[in-house]
Scaffold this motif. Structure first.
Motif, PDB file in Angstrom:
ATOM      1  N   MET A 109       0.852  -1.194   0.000  1.00 35.01           N
ATOM      2  CA  MET A 109       0.000   0.000   0.000  1.00 35.01           C
ATOM      3  C   MET A 109       0.886   1.241   0.000  1.00 35.01           C
ATOM      4  O   MET A 109       1.869   1.325   0.738  1.00 35.01           O
ATOM      5  CB  MET A 109      -0.933   0.001   1.215  1.00 35.01           C
ATOM      6  CG  MET A 109      -1.798   1.238   1.342  1.00 35.01           C
ATOM      7  SD  MET A 109      -2.985   1.144   2.709  1.00 35.01           S
ATOM      8  CE  MET A 109      -4.247   0.114   1.954  1.00 35.01           C
ATOM      9  N   ARG A 118      -4.926   8.857  -4.562  1.00 33.95           N
ATOM     10  CA  ARG A 118      -5.275   7.578  -3.933  1.00 33.95           C
ATOM     11  C   ARG A 118      -4.747   6.374  -4.705  1.00 33.95           C
ATOM     12  O   ARG A 118      -5.109   5.242  -4.388  1.00 33.95           O
ATOM     13  CB  ARG A 118      -6.794   7.467  -3.794  1.00 33.95           C
ATOM     14  CG  ARG A 118      -7.406   8.522  -2.892  1.00 33.95           C
ATOM     15  CD  ARG A 118      -8.916   8.395  -2.857  1.00 33.95           C
ATOM     16  NE  ARG A 118      -9.490   8.632  -4.183  1.00 33.95           N
ATOM     17  CZ  ARG A 118     -10.763   8.454  -4.496  1.00 33.95           C
ATOM     18  NH1 ARG A 118     -11.604   8.013  -3.574  1.00 33.95           N
ATOM     19  NH2 ARG A 118     -11.206   8.711  -5.710  1.00 33.95           N
ATOM     20  N   HIS A 119      -3.926   6.591  -5.705  1.00 35.80           N
ATOM     21  CA  HIS A 119      -3.420   5.469  -6.502  1.00 35.80           C
ATOM     22  C   HIS A 119      -2.598   4.519  -5.634  1.00 35.80           C
ATOM     23  O   HIS A 119      -1.647   4.940  -4.961  1.00 35.80           O
ATOM     24  CB  HIS A 119      -2.568   6.001  -7.659  1.00 35.80           C
ATOM     25  CG  HIS A 119      -1.994   4.924  -8.525  1.00 35.80           C
ATOM     26  ND1 HIS A 119      -2.781   4.052  -9.251  1.00 35.80           N
ATOM     27  CD2 HIS A 119      -0.703   4.564  -8.767  1.00 35.80           C
ATOM     28  CE1 HIS A 119      -2.011   3.213  -9.910  1.00 35.80           C
ATOM     29  NE2 HIS A 119      -0.745   3.495  -9.630  1.00 35.80           N
ATOM     30  N   GLN A 120      -3.009   3.255  -5.606  1.00 40.60           N
ATOM     31  CA  GLN A 120      -2.368   2.198  -4.804  1.00 40.60           C
ATOM     32  C   GLN A 120      -2.387   2.525  -3.311  1.00 40.60           C
ATOM     33  O   GLN A 120      -1.529   2.042  -2.561  1.00 40.60           O
ATOM     34  CB  GLN A 120      -0.929   1.958  -5.281  1.00 40.60           C
ATOM     35  CG  GLN A 120      -0.826   1.397  -6.682  1.00 40.60           C
ATOM     36  CD  GLN A 120       0.609   1.114  -7.086  1.00 40.60           C
ATOM     37  OE1 GLN A 120       1.548   1.524  -6.430  1.00 40.60           O
ATOM     38  NE2 GLN A 120       0.766   0.390  -8.185  1.00 40.60           N
ATOM     39  N   GLU A 172      -5.692   2.797  -1.655  1.00 40.64           N
ATOM     40  CA  GLU A 172      -7.017   2.440  -1.161  1.00 40.64           C
ATOM     41  C   GLU A 172      -6.945   1.208  -0.252  1.00 40.64           C
ATOM     42  O   GLU A 172      -6.064   0.355  -0.420  1.00 40.64           O
ATOM     43  CB  GLU A 172      -7.949   2.145  -2.345  1.00 40.64           C
ATOM     44  CG  GLU A 172      -8.224   3.344  -3.220  1.00 40.64           C
ATOM     45  CD  GLU A 172      -9.222   4.310  -2.599  1.00 40.64           C
ATOM     46  OE1 GLU A 172      -9.647   4.081  -1.449  1.00 40.64           O
ATOM     47  OE2 GLU A 172      -9.563   5.293  -3.258  1.00 40.64           O
ATOM     48  N   PRO A 173      -7.874   1.113   0.731  1.00 42.05           N
ATOM     49  CA  PRO A 173      -8.967   2.044   1.026  1.00 42.05           C
ATOM     50  C   PRO A 173      -8.516   3.224   1.871  1.00 42.05           C
ATOM     51  O   PRO A 173      -7.640   3.098   2.722  1.00 42.05           O
ATOM     52  CB  PRO A 173      -9.959   1.159   1.780  1.00 42.05           C
ATOM     53  CG  PRO A 173      -9.111   0.123   2.447  1.00 42.05           C
ATOM     54  CD  PRO A 173      -7.957  -0.133   1.534  1.00 42.05           C
ATOM     55  N   VAL A 174      -9.162   4.379   1.633  1.00 48.02           N
ATOM     56  CA  VAL A 174      -8.828   5.628   2.319  1.00 48.02           C
ATOM     57  C   VAL A 174     -10.069   6.115   3.055  1.00 48.02           C
ATOM     58  O   VAL A 174     -11.178   6.079   2.526  1.00 48.02           O
ATOM     59  CB  VAL A 174      -8.361   6.707   1.312  1.00 48.02           C
ATOM     60  CG1 VAL A 174      -8.069   8.013   2.033  1.00 48.02           C
ATOM     61  CG2 VAL A 174      -7.123   6.226   0.570  1.00 48.02           C
ATOM     62  N   THR A 175      -9.891   6.567   4.290  1.00 46.68           N
ATOM     63  CA  THR A 175     -10.970   7.172   5.062  1.00 46.68           C
ATOM     64  C   THR A 175     -10.677   8.656   5.239  1.00 46.68           C
ATOM     65  O   THR A 175      -9.519   9.087   5.251  1.00 46.68           O
ATOM     66  CB  THR A 175     -11.118   6.503   6.439  1.00 46.68           C
ATOM     67  OG1 THR A 175      -9.880   6.630   7.156  1.00 46.68           O
ATOM     68  CG2 THR A 175     -11.464   5.030   6.291  1.00 46.68           C
ATOM     69  N   TYR A 176     -11.760   9.452   5.396  1.00 50.19           N
ATOM     70  CA  TYR A 176     -11.654  10.902   5.494  1.00 50.19           C
ATOM     71  C   TYR A 176     -12.245  11.369   6.822  1.00 50.19           C
ATOM     72  O   TYR A 176     -13.219  10.797   7.319  1.00 50.19           O
ATOM     73  CB  TYR A 176     -12.381  11.583   4.333  1.00 50.19           C
ATOM     74  CG  TYR A 176     -11.848  11.214   2.967  1.00 50.19           C
ATOM     75  CD1 TYR A 176     -10.867  11.984   2.349  1.00 50.19           C
ATOM     76  CD2 TYR A 176     -12.317  10.083   2.296  1.00 50.19           C
ATOM     77  CE1 TYR A 176     -10.369  11.650   1.106  1.00 50.19           C
ATOM     78  CE2 TYR A 176     -11.816   9.739   1.048  1.00 50.19           C
ATOM     79  CZ  TYR A 176     -10.849  10.528   0.452  1.00 50.19           C
ATOM     80  OH  TYR A 176     -10.359  10.194  -0.773  1.00 50.19           O
ATOM     81  N   LYS A 230     -15.637  12.322   1.509  1.00 55.91           N
ATOM     82  CA  LYS A 230     -14.578  13.099   0.864  1.00 55.91           C
ATOM     83  C   LYS A 230     -15.033  14.531   0.603  1.00 55.91           C
ATOM     84  O   LYS A 230     -14.254  15.477   0.750  1.00 55.91           O
ATOM     85  CB  LYS A 230     -14.169  12.414  -0.443  1.00 55.91           C
ATOM     86  CG  LYS A 230     -13.154  13.179  -1.274  1.00 55.91           C
ATOM     87  CD  LYS A 230     -12.881  12.457  -2.576  1.00 55.91           C
ATOM     88  CE  LYS A 230     -11.905  13.251  -3.436  1.00 55.91           C
ATOM     89  NZ  LYS A 230     -11.652  12.571  -4.728  1.00 55.91           N
ATOM     90  N   ASN A 264      -5.034   5.634   5.754  1.00 58.46           N
ATOM     91  CA  ASN A 264      -5.148   4.243   5.324  1.00 58.46           C
ATOM     92  C   ASN A 264      -4.390   3.367   6.318  1.00 58.46           C
ATOM     93  O   ASN A 264      -3.981   3.842   7.374  1.00 58.46           O
ATOM     94  CB  ASN A 264      -4.660   4.046   3.885  1.00 58.46           C
ATOM     95  CG  ASN A 264      -3.200   4.418   3.693  1.00 58.46           C
ATOM     96  OD1 ASN A 264      -2.457   4.647   4.648  1.00 58.46           O
ATOM     97  ND2 ASN A 264      -2.773   4.485   2.446  1.00 58.46           N
TER      98      ASN A 264
END
Length: 346
Positions: A175, A205-207, A209-213, A227, A252
């Motif tokens: 990641m 966010r390339h490679q 994910e997953p991302v939280t905000y 987002k 992440n």
């Protein structure tokens, strides 16, 4: 009259015979009704029996499906993310008995490899070549720690404790570490006169994910959210004031980054929305398309330049490419040819 009345008993005996036949017919009818009733009972019993069998078959099929779903859910692979050069920690499920043996395996696209193995009083703890200098195994919990992870370490890790293969497997994936996010304001014309505006927590966010905000107002408590955040101009309502600043956070499994505080876009002293990145990106993209089209046109012209010049500019000297040199009298009249010519003359 007496004679006539004396025959009346014989006359009345006929109805008795007739009633006997009726009784017999009625008995036969009862028998038939009994047979019909028993037949109907048999049909109803068979129908109920078939319904019960169908219900049992449906219930058994439901149980089989439920067991398959539960088994697949229990054996589902669990994602385990790591960053480039970082550490990966794999924690197996707890067991009720003391651990007497542990074996970790790693499966990749090239095959299955041993990672670590230990058997109490029989086999000392041993690490295998691939992870020999990067692995550390806990003999009390079965936890495995791997250092210096890289992209070639992506794969599935499996563990066997006390000679029992655990159903949970770990899918190790690389990641990317998140960059610092930036708050963008939409629309570009958002100002103190606007009723509402949209704030976007922008990050690559390339490679990753997953991302939280998460969002924070006036450097207050962080609250997880989407987002995009819609903000209302409170100055146009009964409220007293807007928030003075906004911040967003991205997170992440391997990193966490916070944005710079962004002032209230509804404030009259707030700077214009800084969307330079989006504008520059659009301009660069448009220029790139124009340059690409120009290169294509030049390539086509270069490919057909001979045909074009020969067709439209052949009358010009420059229209002919590399014209053949014409022989001159000086070239023809060399000494050897002159000698031969004189001999012929003599």
């Amino acid at each position: 009259m007496a004679a006539q009345w004396s025959r009346s008993p014989e006359v009345t005996s006929l109805p008795r015979h007739f009633h006997a036949e009726e009784e017999e017919a009625e008995v036969d009818g009862r028998r038939k009704r009994r047979k019909g009733g028993s037949l109907r009972l048999s049909v109803v019993f068979l129908h109920r029996q078939s319904s019960v069998m169908e219900a049992l078959q449906w219930f058994s099929s439901f149980l089989v499906l439920l067991l398959v779903v539960l088994r697949s859910a229990l054996s589902q692979n669990k994602p385990a993310y790591f960053k480039d050069g970082g550490e990966l920690v794999l924690r197996p499920a707890a067991v009720s008995e003391p651990i007497s043996s542990v074996e970790w395996q790693f499966k990749s696209s090239t095959g299955v490899y041993q990672v670590a193995q230990w058997v109490k009083d029989k086999l000392p703890l041993d690490y295998y070549v691939r992870f020999k200098d990067r692995a550390k195994l806990s003999l009390t919990t079965g936890e495995l720690r791997l250092r210096g992870m890289k992209s070639s370490d992506e794969g599935t890790f499996m563990v066997e404790i006390n000679n029992l293969q655990q159903s949970v497997k770990f899918d190790a994936k690389l990641m990317k570490v998140l960059d610092r996010p930036e708050i963008l304001v939409r629309p570009l014309s958002c100002s103190a006169e606007s009723k509402d505006c949209m704030l976007t927590c922008s990050v690559d966010r390339h490679q990753a994910e997953p991302v939280t905000y998460s969002w924070s107002l006036d450097d207050g408590q962080w609250k997880e959210g989407p987002k995009d955040r819609l903000i209302i101009n409170q100055l146009n309502t009964d409220a007293t004031a807007n928030a003075k600043s906004y911040r967003c956070r991205v997170k992440n499994d391997v990193s966490q980054q916070d944005s710079e505080p962004h002032p209230d876009p509804f404030s009259k002293t707030a700077p214009e929305p800084d969307n330079t990145g989006a504008v520059v990106g659009g301009v660069v993209g448009g220029v790139g398309v124009i340059i690409l089209l120009a290169l294509v046109v030049i390539g086509l012209l270069y490919r057909f330049k001979r045909e074009l010049f020969n067709r439209y500019f052949s009358f010009l000297p420059c229209g002919k490419e590399n014209p053949e040199p014409q022989p001159t009298n000086e070239d023809a009249a060399n000494p050897e040819e002159m000698k031969t010519l004189n001999r012929d003359t003599v």
